[in-house]
Write an enzyme that holds these catalytic residues in place. Structure first.
Site, mmCIF file in Angstrom:
data_model
loop_
_atom_site.group_PDB
_atom_site.id
_atom_site.type_symbol
_atom_site.label_atom_id
_atom_site.label_comp_id
_atom_site.label_asym_id
_atom_site.label_seq_id
_atom_site.Cartn_x
_atom_site.Cartn_y
_atom_site.Cartn_z
ATOM 1 C CB SER A 120 3.477 -38.838 -108.491
ATOM 2 O OG SER A 120 4.791 -39.095 -108.882
ATOM 3 C CD GLU A 149 14.107 -36.987 -110.765
ATOM 4 O OE1 GLU A 149 14.285 -38.170 -110.429
ATOM 5 O OE2 GLU A 149 13.008 -36.415 -110.707
ATOM 6 C CD GLU A 161 10.144 -52.982 -108.997
ATOM 7 O OE1 GLU A 161 10.230 -51.730 -109.016
ATOM 8 O OE2 GLU A 161 10.173 -53.640 -107.948
#
Ligand SMILES: Cc1cc2nc3c(=O)[nH]c(=O)nc-3n(C[C@H](O)[C@H](O)[C@H](O)COP(=O)(O)OP(=O)(O)OC[C@H]3O[C@@H](n4cnc5c(N)ncnc54)[C@H](O)[C@@H]3O)c2cc1C
Length: 388
Positions: free
Chosen positions: A140, A255, A372
């Site tokens: 990120s 993950e 989302e």
């Protein structure tokens, strides 16, 4: 290295199976209960906590348990990936914390085993499994989280090395990490996900600055990383140049594998503690928390089995991630409702754990693919709804 006789017993007659590992590991835990007792309550000071968890990891590695389910070329003892889920689950069920690098081991370890040059994987993976070093995930950036394909950290080809400049953020536990699985842009600024390359970087390379970020838990759970003319040897490239997206997607699939299984096992154990410690917990709340955690277990089992057999479930694990964040938030909302004084004001170790777990659970719908985004994937790619 001496492998514990219990581990040796599951290895006799071929590759270890899940039931064999389960039975033997439970027996080993019972037999070593005295030696393991000190790991039940961890020091609160972060450096000592990490040190204690690394010791637990070393103990499990030396006995052989953490080597099960990993290929022999990277220091493992062989067997299906699924057997790795047994160790974390049984540790949680017996009330021990997950060793410090358990999640990293399951999220980043398989990518290094698959994409790193074999010599590098054989050198670094045993060190990670043994608890001698830790790694972090540098994906990120301040303007590239959900939209990872727009990342801007730049790696310029300078012959036998990459020159890397840019910034990463929210890198979990980078202050303790010895290495970083980094994504950087090697293509043009417009190359989106096609112009990204993955590399494995030593965190002590000159030019890397690590700045811890204190989260609302009160701890520096993650960091900002600044790369200033950092030279990364080319033989640290993972996978193809420009093929970093495949590495990133593989990491994300991991993950949802053993790492998710570890998380659900831990949630089950927390739910059991909640029921035991909070007589005020309403039956309906406990029942719903149990349903959510159990449904997560079933989804996670399907995903783990399929990954372990080398089959892809496509986008279906988006359901796992969505349910995982729903279950975790619900569980700790129930804890706040049933143990308000302990959770909000308690000063002893268990109270601090409830508080910290409640606060961290708020992040469950953000990290590893926000809720989302999972809903978008399910809507568009499973239900076939229009993109807009
Ligand atoms: C506890 C924690 C640990 C983390 N550890 C790491 C780590 O170790 N390494 C690492 O690389 N990263 C890590 N992260 C970062 C994490 O991966 C990102 O926070 C996540 O990908 C979301 O990106 P963002 O924060 O930039 O939010 P954004 O992507 O800016 O999203 C902000 C909000 O907008 C919503 N949104 C964004 N795009 C869409 C869309 N297309 N449709 C609908 N809604 C949308 C999101 O769901 C979210 O609610 C961690 C984060 C947390 C909270």
């Amino acid at each position: 290295m001496t492998v514990d006789p219990e581990v040796r017993a599951v290895l006799t007659g071929g590759k270890p199976s899940v039931p064999a590992v389960l039975e033997r590991f439970q027996a080993w835990l019972a037999e070593h209960a005295d030696r393991l007792e000190r790991f039940r309550e961890l020091p609160t000071e972060p450096d000592r906590m990490v040190g204690t968890l690394m010791e637990l990891q070393r103990l499990l590695y030396e006995a052989g348990w953490i080597r099960l389910g990993w290929p022999e070329e990277v220091g493992g003892l062989g067997g299906a990936v699924a057997v790795r889920g047994v160790v974390s689950e049984e540790l949680a069920a017996a009330g021990y914390p997950p060793p410090f690098s358990f999640a990293t081991q399951e999220v980043l370890g398989p990518a290094v085993a698959r994409f790193a040059p074999p010599q590098l994987a054989a050198q670094v993976l045993p060190r990670l499994l043994r608890g001698e070093e830790t790694w972090c995930q540098g994906f990120s950036e301040p303007d590239a989280g959900s939209d990872l394909g727009s990342l801007r950290m730049r790696a310029v080809d300078e012959g036998d090395h990459w020159r890397v400049n840019g910034e990463k953020v929210w890198t979990s536990w980078a202050q303790y990490a010895d290495r970083c699985l980094l994504l950087a842009r090697t293509g043009t600024p417009e190359s989106a996900h096609r112009g990204i390359t993955a590399m494995f970087v030593d965190m002590n390379t000159p030019g890397i600055t690590v700045r811890p970020l204190v989260a609302m838990t009160g701890e520096a759970d993650f960091c900002s990383l600044f790369f200033d003319d950092v030279l990364v040897p080319k033989d640290r490239t993972l996978g193809e140049v420009g093929g970093g997206w495949a590495v990133a997607m593989f990491v994300l699939s991991c993950e949802r594998g053993v790492a998710a299984w570890q998380r659900q096992a831990w949630m089950r154990w927390r739910l059991e503690r909640l029921v035991a410690e909070a007589p005020e917990l309403a039956d309906a709340r406990a029942g719903e928390a149990f349903e959510l955690v159990h449904a997560l277990r079933l989804l996670s089992r399907r995903t783990l089995r399929s990954l372990s057999d080398g089959r892809s479930l496509g986008v279906l694990p988006s359901f796992d991630k969505l349910l995982m964040s729903t279950a975790e938030k619900y569980l700790f909302d129930a804890a706040l409702e049933a143990l308000p004084n302990t959770l909000l004001f308690g000063a002893d170790g268990p109270a601090r754990d409830w508080r910290s777990d409640y606060l961290y659970s708020r992040a469950a719908s953000i990290y590893g693919g926000a809720a989302e985004i999972q809903r978008n994937i399910i809507a568009e790619r499973v239900l076939g709804l229009p993109r807009e």
